[in-house]
Design a protein around this motif. Structure first.
Motif, PDB file in Angstrom:
ATOM      1  N   PHE A  23     -15.104  71.576 -60.758  1.00 33.94           N
ATOM      2  CA  PHE A  23     -14.362  70.785 -61.727  1.00 33.94           C
ATOM      3  C   PHE A  23     -15.017  71.021 -63.081  1.00 33.94           C
ATOM      4  N   ILE A  24     -14.341  71.799 -63.956  1.00 30.56           N
ATOM      5  CA  ILE A  24     -15.021  72.202 -65.187  1.00 30.56           C
ATOM      6  C   ILE A  24     -14.393  71.583 -66.421  1.00 30.56           C
ATOM      7  N   SER A  25     -13.589  70.539 -66.207  1.00 28.93           N
ATOM      8  CA  SER A  25     -12.984  69.899 -67.372  1.00 28.93           C
ATOM      9  C   SER A  25     -13.839  68.750 -67.905  1.00 28.93           C
ATOM     10  N   LEU A  26     -14.999  68.556 -67.264  1.00 31.71           N
ATOM     11  CA  LEU A  26     -15.890  67.490 -67.709  1.00 31.71           C
ATOM     12  C   LEU A  26     -16.295  67.725 -69.162  1.00 31.71           C
ATOM     13  N   SER A  27     -16.195  66.666 -69.962  1.00 29.86           N
ATOM     14  CA  SER A  27     -16.440  66.841 -71.385  1.00 29.86           C
ATOM     15  C   SER A  27     -17.832  66.370 -71.779  1.00 29.86           C
ATOM     16  N   GLY A  28     -18.494  67.154 -72.621  1.00 29.82           N
ATOM     17  CA  GLY A  28     -19.817  66.770 -73.096  1.00 29.82           C
ATOM     18  C   GLY A  28     -19.752  65.568 -74.011  1.00 29.82           C
ATOM     19  N   LEU A  29     -18.681  65.548 -74.821  1.00 27.43           N
ATOM     20  CA  LEU A  29     -18.511  64.449 -75.763  1.00 27.43           C
ATOM     21  C   LEU A  29     -18.431  63.109 -75.032  1.00 27.43           C
ATOM     22  N   ALA A  30     -17.792  63.110 -73.855  1.00 21.75           N
ATOM     23  CA  ALA A  30     -17.669  61.879 -73.068  1.00 21.75           C
ATOM     24  C   ALA A  30     -19.057  61.362 -72.692  1.00 21.75           C
ATOM     25  N   GLY A  31     -19.981  62.302 -72.387  1.00 21.10           N
ATOM     26  CA  GLY A  31     -21.342  61.913 -72.043  1.00 21.10           C
ATOM     27  C   GLY A  31     -22.029  61.230 -73.220  1.00 21.10           C
ATOM     28  N   VAL A  32     -21.861  61.814 -74.411  1.00 21.02           N
ATOM     29  CA  VAL A  32     -22.476  61.237 -75.612  1.00 21.02           C
ATOM     30  C   VAL A  32     -21.914  59.836 -75.859  1.00 21.02           C
ATOM     31  N   LEU A  33     -20.589  59.699 -75.771  1.00 22.40           N
ATOM     32  CA  LEU A  33     -19.968  58.395 -76.027  1.00 22.40           C
ATOM     33  C   LEU A  33     -20.411  57.363 -74.989  1.00 22.40           C
ATOM     34  N   ALA A  34     -20.486  57.787 -73.697  1.00 28.07           N
ATOM     35  CA  ALA A  34     -20.940  56.866 -72.652  1.00 28.07           C
ATOM     36  C   ALA A  34     -22.350  56.383 -72.974  1.00 28.07           C
TER      37      ALA A  34
END
Lengths: 204, 101
Positions: A23-34
């Motif tokens: 599953f490669i749609s994981l977003s890096g930005l989502a990690g930062v926001l979390a």
């Protein structure tokens, strides 16, 4: 068959094997926001715990009184993080013309949900029995286990985030009273570092 | 120089079949709809090539129901896995030979 054709064939096979199982749609930005949500949440809890408290008074009773507010804050952070993650993954998948809901994402969800649900129940039991001190390490450790379980089906970097979360959790368990600090470190700072690395590595 | 074309598997001559096999090599099982989406092909096209692979006994079909929706899963057999590996080896040999020439 020409050499070029064979090379193309092999490249397409390799890419399919990778794309079909990860599953490669994981977003890096989502990690930062979390991570940012978690830091804000930790700030709110810190404020709730220390605002206008005279420490000669009974602090335990105070903790019980603000417990609902802490739980609501934690749930808000969790829901916001999941929503951001799903939304950004959805957008990233859309940009590449892929679907977010495939065999690999199902595997990620299943492998994460087992440790997460187990950890969630354990946390509820701890709350119920009054073991407040163990909540922070339990949440970090089980979240780390969930990440490691999911890492086979997504970017392998997720494994290192999982290991760091488990380590943070174990250290927290050794140092009672610093739960909130380490919780902020694990869910906040580690997510921000991980998200930035992922963003630089895969999203640009 | 003799080029080992005969080692290339006829069943994998079609590109889609080779792609289906690659997916089933990397995953224990894969369902029809995910395959269709991943490979970006039509129902009929995918189904006919899956049938072909099934006839060669390279894949196994598992039909089940998810609630009321039929769910068809595919799995590579040992025979299929060996055939796929041999085909890849043959491709590799071809490349190596052409480099020598």
């Amino acid at each position: 068959m020409k050499e070029k054709e064979i090379q193309d064939e092999l490249t397409s096979i390799r890419s399919l094997m990778e794309r079909s199982s990860k599953f490669i749609s994981l977003s890096g930005l989502a990690g930062v926001l979390a991570g940012i949500y978690a830091l804000i949440g930790a700030g709110i809890v810190f404020y709730l715990m220390h605002w206008g408290i005279d420490y000669s008074n009974v602090p335990f009773l105070h903790l019980v009184n603000i417990l609902p507010a802490i739980i609501i804050t934690a749930l808000a952070v969790l829901i916001l993080s999941i929503a951001t993650g799903v939304y950004l993954s959805y957008k990233k998948a859309g940009r590449r013309g892929q679907s977010i809901w495939g065999s690999a994402s199902k595997q990620v969800l299943f492998n994460m949900s087992v440790p997460l649900v187990t950890g969630g129940f354990l946390m509820l039991i701890c709350l119920h029995r009054g073991y407040f001190g163990i909540i922070a390490p339990v949440s970090l450790i089980f979240y780390g286990l969930a990440l490691i379980g999911a890492s086979n089906f997504t970017f392998s970097d997720v494994k290192y985030l999982g290991l760091c979360q488990i380590l943070t959790g174990l250290i927290t368990a050794m140092l009672p009273g610093y739960g909130l600090v380490f919780w902020a470190l694990g869910f906040g700072v580690l997510h921000i570092i991980y998200g930035s690395v992922m963003y630089l590595k895969y999203d640009r | 120089m003799k080029i080992p074309f005969e080692n290339l598997n006829k069943a994998f001559e079609n590109r889609l079949r080779l792609q289906i096999m690659s997916v089933l090599m990397a995953n224990q099982r894969y369902d029809f709809n995910s395959l269709k989406e991943l490979l970006g092909v039509t129902d009929g096209n995918l189904a006919s090539h899956l049938k072909g692979l099934e006839k060669e006994e390279y894949i196994m079909v598992n039909k089940s129901f998810l609630g009321r929706k039929p769910n068809t899963n595919y799995e590579a057999t040992e025979k299929g896995k060996t055939a796929f590996k041999n085909h890849l080896d043959a491709l590799e040999q071809l490349i190596n030979q052409q480099k020598i020439k």
